[in-house]
Design an enzyme around this catalytic site. Structure first.
Site, PDB file in Angstrom:
ATOM      1  N   ASN A 127      16.265   0.586  84.307  1.00 58.15           N
ATOM      2  CA  ASN A 127      16.601   1.786  85.351  1.00 58.15           C
ATOM      3  C   ASN A 127      16.324   3.118  84.627  1.00 58.15           C
ATOM      4  OD1 ASN A 127      17.757   0.389  87.700  1.00 58.15           O
ATOM      5  ND2 ASN A 127      19.424  -0.238  86.412  1.00 58.15           N
ATOM      6  N   ASN A 128      15.728   3.083  83.419  1.00 59.39           N
ATOM      7  CA  ASN A 128      15.480   4.202  82.794  1.00 59.39           C
ATOM      8  C   ASN A 128      14.101   4.856  83.141  1.00 59.39           C
ATOM      9  OD1 ASN A 128      14.428   5.818  80.829  1.00 59.39           O
ATOM     10  ND2 ASN A 128      15.664   4.828  79.171  1.00 59.39           N
TER      11      ASN A 128
ATOM     12  N   LYS B 242      11.248   5.432  80.291  1.00 60.59           N
ATOM     13  CA  LYS B 242      10.511   4.186  80.236  1.00 60.59           C
ATOM     14  C   LYS B 242       9.585   3.960  81.100  1.00 60.59           C
ATOM     15  CE  LYS B 242      13.773   1.707  77.065  1.00 60.59           C
ATOM     16  NZ  LYS B 242      14.496   0.505  76.829  1.00 60.59           N
TER      17      LYS B 242
ATOM     18  N   ASP C  49      13.355  -3.820  74.800  1.00 50.71           N
ATOM     19  CA  ASP C  49      14.406  -3.363  73.988  1.00 50.71           C
ATOM     20  C   ASP C  49      13.839  -2.713  72.663  1.00 50.71           C
ATOM     21  OD1 ASP C  49      17.024  -2.734  73.736  1.00 50.71           O
ATOM     22  OD2 ASP C  49      17.706  -4.346  72.463  1.00 50.71           O
TER      23      ASP C  49
END
Length: 194
Positions: A9-10, A13, A69
């Site tokens: 949801n970034n 990114k 991640d």
């Protein structure tokens, strides 16, 4: 594989990944498939967190999916913040607070303050689970430098460079970053699988 879900949801990114892949693969973000949930990152490793997110989306939507991640590992802090980088200063996540806490923790540490950024990508497709990793060595600056990028970019200076990620601009960063290295492996894998 024409479309691939990126379990994030970034928006920073998502844009970075799309820029690095240069349209070779269509990347769809979570809110574009109607997923607004914050997927918990409860694993002890970057690979574990990436896999948790990819599995969550793959099980729920049945679509090929990848997640990442990233951790900043600082030598003088026993590789911290590491897997806890996004929440280093606590909940809710706050990049500015994370950077402030990092600089405070390093205030008495002499230069060079060695660190590395690592990104692990987990991809789940019809053929199983696949992992890709990118790593870049560097140092931590004494203060924030530059206005570009996000997260720890203003304080991370990649090895062989004098500018922080935030100072060097998106184009340069997206050629050399930890995420760029991991995404290049993902891209090569996807293009070979076609």
């Amino acid at each position: 594989m024409e479309k691939l879900i990126f379990a994030t949801n970034n928006p920073h990114k998502l844009n970075e990944i799309r820029h690095i892949l240069e349209g070779k693969v269509e990347i769809v973000g979570l809110d574009e498939i109607g997923c607004r949930e914050d997927i918990p990152e409860t694993a002890d490793t970057l690979q574990g967190n990436a896999l948790l997110k990819a599995e969550f989306v793959h099980k729920r939507y049945g679509l090929p999916c990848f997640a990442d991640d990233t951790g900043l590992e600082v030598e003088a802090l026993d590789r911290a913040p590491g897997v806890h980088s996004a929440r280093y200063a606590g909940e809710p996540t706050n990049a500015d607070a994370n950077v402030r806490k990092l600089l405070e923790a390093l205030s008495s540490v002499p230069h060079p303050r060695k660190a590395c950024f690592r990104t692990v990508i987990a991809l789940i497709d019809d053929h199983g689970k696949h992992f890709f990793e990118g790593k870049i060595e560097g140092t931590i600056a004494s203060e924030c430098r530059g206005s570009g990028g996000f997260g720890y970019d203003p304080v991370f200076i990649p090895e062989g460079h004098t500018l922080s990620f935030a100072e060097m601009g998106e184009e340069t960063k997206n050629q050399i970053s930890h995420r760029a290295l991991a995404v290049a492996q993902l891209r090569d894998f996807l293009l070979c699988a076609k």
